[in-house]
Design an enzyme around this catalytic site. Structure first.
Site, PDB file in Angstrom:
ATOM      1  N   CYS A 165      42.598  -3.273  37.713  1.00  0.00           N
ATOM      2  CA  CYS A 165      43.673  -3.813  38.545  1.00  0.00           C
ATOM      3  C   CYS A 165      44.895  -4.069  37.685  1.00  0.00           C
ATOM      4  O   CYS A 165      44.822  -4.146  36.473  1.00  0.00           O
ATOM      5  CB  CYS A 165      43.192  -5.114  39.174  1.00  0.00           C
ATOM      6  SG  CYS A 165      41.632  -4.887  40.027  1.00  0.00           S
ATOM      7  N   ARG A 170      47.292   1.805  37.968  1.00  0.00           N
ATOM      8  CA  ARG A 170      46.009   1.234  37.502  1.00  0.00           C
ATOM      9  C   ARG A 170      45.054   0.972  38.654  1.00  0.00           C
ATOM     10  O   ARG A 170      43.901   0.692  38.451  1.00  0.00           O
ATOM     11  CB  ARG A 170      46.262  -0.099  36.775  1.00  0.00           C
ATOM     12  CG  ARG A 170      46.787   0.054  35.377  1.00  0.00           C
ATOM     13  CD  ARG A 170      47.083  -1.293  34.791  1.00  0.00           C
ATOM     14  NE  ARG A 170      45.878  -2.060  34.626  1.00  0.00           N
ATOM     15  CZ  ARG A 170      45.306  -2.248  33.444  1.00  0.00           C
ATOM     16  NH1 ARG A 170      45.836  -1.700  32.368  1.00  0.00           N
ATOM     17  NH2 ARG A 170      44.223  -2.955  33.311  1.00  0.00           N
ATOM     18  N   TRP A 177      42.091  -2.446  42.513  1.00  0.00           N
ATOM     19  CA  TRP A 177      41.231  -1.270  42.664  1.00  0.00           C
ATOM     20  C   TRP A 177      39.883  -1.854  43.013  1.00  0.00           C
ATOM     21  O   TRP A 177      39.236  -2.483  42.188  1.00  0.00           O
ATOM     22  CB  TRP A 177      41.181  -0.481  41.361  1.00  0.00           C
ATOM     23  CG  TRP A 177      40.440   0.812  41.457  1.00  0.00           C
ATOM     24  CD1 TRP A 177      40.875   1.980  42.008  1.00  0.00           C
ATOM     25  CD2 TRP A 177      39.105   1.079  41.026  1.00  0.00           C
ATOM     26  NE1 TRP A 177      39.917   2.951  41.923  1.00  0.00           N
ATOM     27  CE2 TRP A 177      38.811   2.428  41.323  1.00  0.00           C
ATOM     28  CE3 TRP A 177      38.128   0.315  40.395  1.00  0.00           C
ATOM     29  CZ2 TRP A 177      37.583   3.019  41.017  1.00  0.00           C
ATOM     30  CZ3 TRP A 177      36.908   0.909  40.081  1.00  0.00           C
ATOM     31  CH2 TRP A 177      36.644   2.238  40.406  1.00  0.00           C
ATOM     32  N   ASN A 202      40.994  -9.324  37.125  1.00  0.00           N
ATOM     33  CA  ASN A 202      40.706  -7.920  36.836  1.00  0.00           C
ATOM     34  C   ASN A 202      39.326  -7.911  36.190  1.00  0.00           C
ATOM     35  O   ASN A 202      39.112  -8.596  35.199  1.00  0.00           O
ATOM     36  CB  ASN A 202      41.768  -7.388  35.868  1.00  0.00           C
ATOM     37  CG  ASN A 202      41.576  -5.913  35.585  1.00  0.00           C
ATOM     38  OD1 ASN A 202      40.755  -5.256  36.218  1.00  0.00           O
ATOM     39  ND2 ASN A 202      42.330  -5.394  34.639  1.00  0.00           N
ATOM     40  N   GLY A 203      38.365  -7.191  36.771  1.00  0.00           N
ATOM     41  CA  GLY A 203      37.022  -7.138  36.181  1.00  0.00           C
ATOM     42  C   GLY A 203      35.976  -7.364  37.260  1.00  0.00           C
ATOM     43  O   GLY A 203      36.257  -7.317  38.454  1.00  0.00           O
ATOM     44  N   GLU A 246      38.156  20.681  30.543  1.00  0.00           N
ATOM     45  CA  GLU A 246      39.392  19.929  30.801  1.00  0.00           C
ATOM     46  C   GLU A 246      40.191  20.575  31.920  1.00  0.00           C
ATOM     47  O   GLU A 246      40.699  19.901  32.814  1.00  0.00           O
ATOM     48  CB  GLU A 246      40.214  19.818  29.516  1.00  0.00           C
ATOM     49  CG  GLU A 246      41.604  19.230  29.671  1.00  0.00           C
ATOM     50  CD  GLU A 246      41.628  17.836  30.308  1.00  0.00           C
ATOM     51  OE1 GLU A 246      40.547  17.223  30.463  1.00  0.00           O
ATOM     52  OE2 GLU A 246      42.716  17.390  30.692  1.00  0.00           O
ATOM     53  N   LYS A 301      41.164  18.665  35.443  1.00  0.00           N
ATOM     54  CA  LYS A 301      42.546  18.535  35.953  1.00  0.00           C
ATOM     55  C   LYS A 301      42.603  18.975  37.407  1.00  0.00           C
ATOM     56  O   LYS A 301      43.177  18.300  38.248  1.00  0.00           O
ATOM     57  CB  LYS A 301      43.507  19.378  35.095  1.00  0.00           C
ATOM     58  CG  LYS A 301      43.761  18.815  33.724  1.00  0.00           C
ATOM     59  CD  LYS A 301      44.652  17.610  33.719  1.00  0.00           C
ATOM     60  CE  LYS A 301      44.127  16.243  33.562  1.00  0.00           C
ATOM     61  NZ  LYS A 301      43.088  15.779  32.754  1.00  0.00           N
ATOM     62  N   GLU A 353      40.491  16.518  39.818  1.00  0.00           N
ATOM     63  CA  GLU A 353      40.885  15.111  39.999  1.00  0.00           C
ATOM     64  C   GLU A 353      42.208  14.946  40.734  1.00  0.00           C
ATOM     65  O   GLU A 353      42.491  13.889  41.276  1.00  0.00           O
ATOM     66  CB  GLU A 353      40.905  14.367  38.677  1.00  0.00           C
ATOM     67  CG  GLU A 353      41.990  14.735  37.708  1.00  0.00           C
ATOM     68  CD  GLU A 353      41.962  13.835  36.461  1.00  0.00           C
ATOM     69  OE1 GLU A 353      41.617  12.646  36.565  1.00  0.00           O
ATOM     70  OE2 GLU A 353      42.287  14.343  35.383  1.00  0.00           O
ATOM     71  N   HIS A 367      22.468  32.395  32.586  1.00  0.00           N
ATOM     72  CA  HIS A 367      21.244  31.585  32.738  1.00  0.00           C
ATOM     73  C   HIS A 367      21.254  30.831  34.062  1.00  0.00           C
ATOM     74  O   HIS A 367      20.686  29.753  34.165  1.00  0.00           O
ATOM     75  CB  HIS A 367      21.111  30.623  31.553  1.00  0.00           C
ATOM     76  CG  HIS A 367      21.053  31.335  30.243  1.00  0.00           C
ATOM     77  ND1 HIS A 367      19.964  32.075  29.834  1.00  0.00           N
ATOM     78  CD2 HIS A 367      21.990  31.500  29.277  1.00  0.00           C
ATOM     79  CE1 HIS A 367      20.202  32.613  28.655  1.00  0.00           C
ATOM     80  NE2 HIS A 367      21.423  32.283  28.289  1.00  0.00           N
ATOM     81  N   LYS A 426      43.995   4.710  36.314  1.00  0.00           N
ATOM     82  CA  LYS A 426      44.373   5.237  35.007  1.00  0.00           C
ATOM     83  C   LYS A 426      43.471   4.720  33.897  1.00  0.00           C
ATOM     84  O   LYS A 426      43.134   5.433  32.975  1.00  0.00           O
ATOM     85  CB  LYS A 426      45.827   4.855  34.694  1.00  0.00           C
ATOM     86  CG  LYS A 426      46.347   5.407  33.364  1.00  0.00           C
ATOM     87  CD  LYS A 426      46.364   6.920  33.347  1.00  0.00           C
ATOM     88  CE  LYS A 426      46.875   7.469  32.039  1.00  0.00           C
ATOM     89  NZ  LYS A 426      46.740   8.938  31.946  1.00  0.00           N
TER      90      LYS A 426
HETATM   91  C1  AGP Z   1      41.692  12.204  32.686  1.00  0.00           C
HETATM   92  O1  AGP Z   1      42.639  12.974  33.392  1.00  0.00           O
HETATM   93  C2  AGP Z   1      41.159  11.066  33.502  1.00  0.00           C
HETATM   94  N1  AGP Z   1      42.205  10.194  33.891  1.00  0.00           N
HETATM   95  C3  AGP Z   1      39.991  10.359  32.809  1.00  0.00           C
HETATM   96  O2  AGP Z   1      38.982  11.314  32.560  1.00  0.00           O
HETATM   97  C4  AGP Z   1      40.325   9.679  31.468  1.00  0.00           C
HETATM   98  O3  AGP Z   1      40.562  10.645  30.468  1.00  0.00           O
HETATM   99  C5  AGP Z   1      39.120   8.824  31.053  1.00  0.00           C
HETATM  100  O4  AGP Z   1      38.942   7.811  32.027  1.00  0.00           O
HETATM  101  C6  AGP Z   1      39.278   8.172  29.663  1.00  0.00           C
HETATM  102  O5  AGP Z   1      40.396   7.329  29.676  1.00  0.00           O
HETATM  103  P1  AGP Z   1      40.918   6.757  28.238  1.00  0.00           P
HETATM  104  O6  AGP Z   1      41.394   7.946  27.454  1.00  0.00           O
HETATM  105  O7  AGP Z   1      41.999   5.805  28.582  1.00  0.00           O
HETATM  106  O8  AGP Z   1      39.746   6.101  27.573  1.00  0.00           O
END
Ligand code: AGP
Length: 613
Positions: free
Chosen positions: A2, A27, A74, A100-101, A486, A490, A493, A509, A608
């Protein structure tokens, strides 16, 4: 994950808090709320949905005061609705809390409080905190001791900010565990509180970061930092170099698009000050390593989550190839529960943009517990992963706001490359000529990235052909196998298309059964040591009717004749090729998602910084 903002000072708190929450919306954004002390009463405005809903509410029903706290949520416990939105007000109306938590023992606490006559207004775990504080206030204590006593009941990780009507000259903030930071910004006769830097960076650069099990009593003149047990602490004040402008979108529609295009600058900055091209050497002073210590290292665990873990996979190839140190890459959420075989001759290297990812931090603590040396590669200055490490490498790429990580993926690739060279030099696994060549190749990186970005229109044309797809495969080998993971992440997500990254050699396989006519198969096939194998891959996918989108070195006529679409990258030294091969995949995912009209910077269900487990 949050967002939290607080203010105390001579100005009207409302616009400061609202503007700060806007900068933290990435966030988490299921609901938002603000509490301001106005005419001796705690006024609360809160609503489900994004921040603009709250902005409308505040416009329709303004609230003015010189002390206030705000929150974007969140959801973890309780539907994302108005009743569950923070801030949470206690039964007396004297105390209000944002959190937050996760309160891991909240159901026991809730039962206990209900047996004492408390009537809960929400289904959230966070609400127990304000009632615990009121329990200790009713005994005649002051707000500081009441908060201390309340927090001692909580299990789990927390960032908490408390405001009280009966002591209106202060805000209390506290941090337990790794649930995202609590930052105190020092102004002139005014103070700011936030869960993350971008919220308050335009007001001050003088920041104090609370450590776990610390609390801050913040008033207009300054801050007193204590342990939860009440022991006074002299905190370090960090001067933060980030400029607020770089955290704004500029002429871009989305932060992600801006950050993709920032990569020429961000790669320049992550290299800056760390390379002596004359001597052909690398300096990483913040890593705090000595030749003797490096020679003793028997193994490196690279720990990370998501995109950062894919950068770690590239790092494994680089460190093993250049420095000949065994490297094991583990995702944070697994390493922490594996009872891993770690000893004092080993290093746990965490990679984290936010430096606050709970699983990564917990893995670091597991490594510490077993005697390992802790290193981190981190972007967020002053974050937990930076502060608890024995040595760190700052990505130095400035704020990354888009939830989908881009510049904070390519920067650690280069940081790991520089680390590998430094380790190789200190362990004598590379001679001077090899070292000079590796260092010299670094000069090329920003320009190579720029040339990838110059081809954006080519990528957009390919994206236009993929707007309706529902599935996609991404295949890579060797140092570009992580590029496949990766690239797929992208796409999935931000466009919500099911995309799977796979080691190309594994297709025969089983997964090759997936390929039927029209299935998009992205094949990463630059001129690297695995090139020939990847040519076969393209053939196999074509034979089964797949639609092949090849990432290829520009001028490659063979791939041009085979693939349905080609995303060209400049010829790149193979150990740096993951920096260039990922850029067209970032752009491909961006344009597909943007053309589909999706919320690129704040994709559904994501945040994020994942500060919960
Ligand atoms: C990547 O596009 C995502 N937002 C997610 O996988 C992110 O890389 C992951 O949560 C790790 O975050 P950090 O690098 O802040 O630890």
């Amino acid at each position: 994950m949050c967002g939290i903002v607080g203010y105390i000072g001579p100005q009207n708190a409302t616009p400061i808090i609202m503007n700060g929450l806007k900068k933290l919306e990435y966030r988490g954004y299921d609901s938002a709320g603000i509490a301001v002390l106005e005419n001796d009463k705690i006024e609360i405005r809160r609503d489900a949905g994004k921040l603009e809903r709250l902005s409308q509410l505040v416009q329709e029903s303004p609230v003015t005061g010189n002390i206030g706290i705000g929150h974007t949520r969140w959801a973890t416990h309780g539907e994302p609705n108005t009743r569950n939105a923070h801030p949470h007000l206690g039964m007396t109306g004297d105390v209000v809390v944002v959190h937050n938590g996760i309160v891991e023992n909240f159901s026991i606490l809730r039962d206990e409080l209900e047996s004492e006559g408390v009537v809960f207004q929400s289904e959230t775990d966070s609400e127990v905190i304000v009632h615990l504080i009121e329990r200790y206030l009713s005994g005649g204590g002051n707000i500081t001791t009441a908060v201390q006593k309340a927090l001692l009941h909580l299990k789990g990780a927390h960032g908490i900010v408390v405001m009280s009507r009966i002591e209106p000259d202060k805000i209390i903030a506290a941090r337990i565990g790794n649930a995202g930071g609590v930052v105190i910004g020092q102004g002139k006769d005014e103070m700011y509180i936030a869960s993350d830097l971008p919220a308050i960076l335009e007001h001050t650069r003088e920041m104090i970061f609370l450590e776990s099990r610390q609390m801050a009593v913040v008033n207009r003149e300054g801050v007193e930092v204590l342990t939860l047990e009440g022991k006074g602490i002299q905190p370090e004040v960090h001067n933060i170099p980030w400029d607020p402008v770089s955290a704004e979108k500029g002429e871009y529609r989305h932060f992600m698009h801006k950050e993709i295009h920032e990569q020429v600058r961000s790669l320049t900055e992550t290299i800056a000050g760390r390379v002596d091209y004359e001597l052909g050497s690398i300096q990483l002073p913040s890593l705090n390593v000595s030749p003797a210590m490096v020679k003793e290292i028997s193994k490196i665990f690279i720990i990370a989550c998501g995109t950062a873990s894919y950068a770690g996979m590239v790092g494994k190839v680089l460190i093993e190839r250049i420095a000949r140190i065994p490297v094991e890459v583990e995702i944070g959420s697994e390493f922490r529960y594996q009872d891993p075989i770690v000893d004092e001759k080993m290093v746990v290297l965490a990679i984290s943009q936010s430096g606050e990812t709970a699983d990564t931090l917990a893995a670091m603590e597991e490594g510490r517990r077993k005697g390992a040396t802790l290193w981190s590669i981190v972007n967020a200055i002053g974050s937990q992963a930076m502060r608890i490490a024995d040595g760190y490498i700052s990505m130095q790429v400035g704020p990354e706001i888009g939830v989908a990580s881009t510049k904070a993926y390519t920067a650690p690739l280069v940081d790991l490359y520089m680390l590998a060279i430094l380790l190789g030099e200190l362990r004598g696994t590379i001679d001077e000529n090899q070292r000079r060549q590796l260092v010299d190749d670094l000069r090329l990186v920003p320009d190579l990235a720029g040339r990838c970005l110059d081809k954006e229109n080519e990528v957009k044309l390919v994206a236009d052909n993929l707007l309706e797809v529902q599935n996609a495969l991404y295949l890579g080998r060797g140092i570009n196998m992580p590029t496949a993971y990766e690239g797929a992440l992208k796409l999935k997500e931000i466009s919500y298309i099911h995309a799977e990254g796979y080691p190309a050699g594994e297709m025969k396989h089983g997964p090759i059964a997936l390929i039927d006519s029209g299935l998009p198969v992205v094949v990463i096939a630059p001129r690297d040591p695995w090139y020939e194998k990847m040519i076969n891959q393209i053939e196999q996918a074509k034979t089964r009717g797949g639609r092949v989108i090849a990432v290829a070195t520009e001028g490659d006529q063979q791939i041009l004749s085979q693939a349905d679409h080609v995303l060209n990258v400049p010829d790149t030294p193979w150990m740096l090729s993951p920096v260039t091969t990922v850029i067209p995949l970032q752009l491909l995912a961006y344009h597909i998602a943007a053309q589909r009209g999706l919320d690129v910077d704040q994709p559904r269900n994501l945040a994020k910084s994942v500060t919960v487990e």
